[in-house]
Motif scaffolding. Structure first.
Motif, short mmCIF file in Angstrom:
data_model
loop_
_atom_site.label_atom_id
_atom_site.label_comp_id
_atom_site.label_asym_id
_atom_site.label_seq_id
_atom_site.Cartn_x
_atom_site.Cartn_y
_atom_site.Cartn_z
N LEU A 106 0.83 -1.20 0.00
CA LEU A 106 0.00 0.00 0.00
C LEU A 106 0.87 1.26 0.00
N LEU A 107 1.94 1.24 0.77
CA LEU A 107 2.85 2.38 0.78
C LEU A 107 3.46 2.59 -0.60
N LEU A 154 10.44 7.93 4.10
CA LEU A 154 11.34 6.78 4.16
C LEU A 154 11.96 6.64 5.55
N ALA A 155 12.32 7.75 6.17
CA ALA A 155 12.91 7.71 7.51
C ALA A 155 11.92 7.14 8.53
N ARG A 169 18.28 7.20 -1.44
CA ARG A 169 17.09 6.41 -1.74
C ARG A 169 15.88 7.30 -2.05
N ALA A 170 15.79 8.44 -1.37
CA ALA A 170 14.69 9.37 -1.65
C ALA A 170 14.78 9.88 -3.08
N ARG A 204 7.72 -1.34 -4.71
CA ARG A 204 7.51 -2.22 -3.56
C ARG A 204 8.79 -2.99 -3.23
N LEU A 205 9.46 -3.52 -4.25
CA LEU A 205 10.70 -4.26 -4.03
C LEU A 205 11.78 -3.35 -3.45
N TYR A 206 11.83 -2.11 -3.93
CA TYR A 206 12.83 -1.17 -3.45
C TYR A 206 12.58 -0.80 -1.99
N LEU A 207 11.32 -0.59 -1.66
CA LEU A 207 10.97 -0.28 -0.27
C LEU A 207 11.22 -1.48 0.63
N ASP A 208 10.87 -2.66 0.16
CA ASP A 208 11.08 -3.89 0.93
C ASP A 208 12.56 -4.03 1.32
N GLU A 209 13.43 -3.80 0.37
CA GLU A 209 14.86 -3.93 0.62
C GLU A 209 15.33 -2.89 1.63
N ALA A 210 14.77 -1.68 1.53
CA ALA A 210 15.19 -0.59 2.41
C ALA A 210 14.77 -0.80 3.86
N ILE A 211 13.61 -1.41 4.06
CA ILE A 211 13.09 -1.53 5.43
C ILE A 211 13.20 -2.94 5.99
#
Length: 215
Positions: A106-107, A154-155, A169-170, A204-211
């Motif tokens: 969703l994010l 992101l933070a 990343r931003a 989604r994949l990029y966010l998954d990796e980041a968090i």
């Protein structure tokens, strides 16, 4: 390139100081009406072809009333652009507050489509941002301002990241969001929905990796 596109942030700031600030509710309502009319005029005709006379007519106001609050076309365009950026910033503020409790999918969807949705509801934004070469009255560039808002989101979901990594990343996320705008406007793409869904999957994949460290 128009003359307006060559204006510096400093020039815009100086011109913005010439406007009369409304003091009463009636004045604020009038300014809001003038800005709404200006947005319609700029969206329909672009910055160069828009006129102060046409803006006043759309608002149902006299030209004198328009000049009272906005002495130049450049000044009303700058005020309108600043209001748009503030609206986008508020959107990111709300997303930042909700982000830690959101599913990553969703994010990713909200981030990917934020610029697309905003441009659809505020069609003058793109024209004005291009005209001013990202100069915003009295503050930093539009791209930098919005990139900072993305970094704050992101933070909120990846507090383990160092500030320098969040900044990088931003910038990547911002480019994905801009790509969504380009895809949405490209009528040569046979299945824009499918392409947009793929882009959302990339986000989604990029966010998954980041968090990944915190979830």
């Amino acid at each position: 390139m128009s003359m307006a596109s060559q204006k510096s942030t400093g020039t815009l700031r100086a011109e913005s100081g010439q406007a009369k600030a409304p003091r009463r509710a009636r004045g604020h309502a009038r300014v809001a009406s003038l800005l709404e009319a200006a947005g319609t005029e700029f969206a329909d005709k672009g910055y160069d072809a828009a006129t102060m006379t046409a803006i006043a007519a759309r608002a149902g106001a006299s030209i004198g009333s328009l000049y009272q609050f906005f002495p130049t076309k450049d000044q009303i365009a700058g005020a309108l652009l600043e209001s748009y950026v503030n609206m986008l910033a508020e959107t990111f503020h709300k997303l930042r507050e909700a982000a830690p409790s959101l599913d990553v999918s969703l994010l990713a969807s909200r981030l990917t489509r934020t610029f697309v949705k905003f441009r659809a509801t505020h069609p003058a934004f793109a024209a004005l941002a291009e005209t001013y070469s990202d100069a915003l009255p009295g503050t930093i560039s539009i791209r930098e301002r919005l990139r900072g808002e993305i970094a704050s989101v992101l933070a909120a979901v990846a507090p383990q990241l160092e500030p320098a990594e969040i900044a990088v990343r931003a910038a990547v996320i911002q480019q994905i969001m801009k790509a969504a705008v380009a895809i949405n406007g490209d009528t040569s793409i046979a299945s824009r929905k499918a392409v947009m869904d793929e882009l959302e999957g990339l986000m989604r994949l990029y966010l998954d990796e980041a968090i990944a460290v915190t979830r």
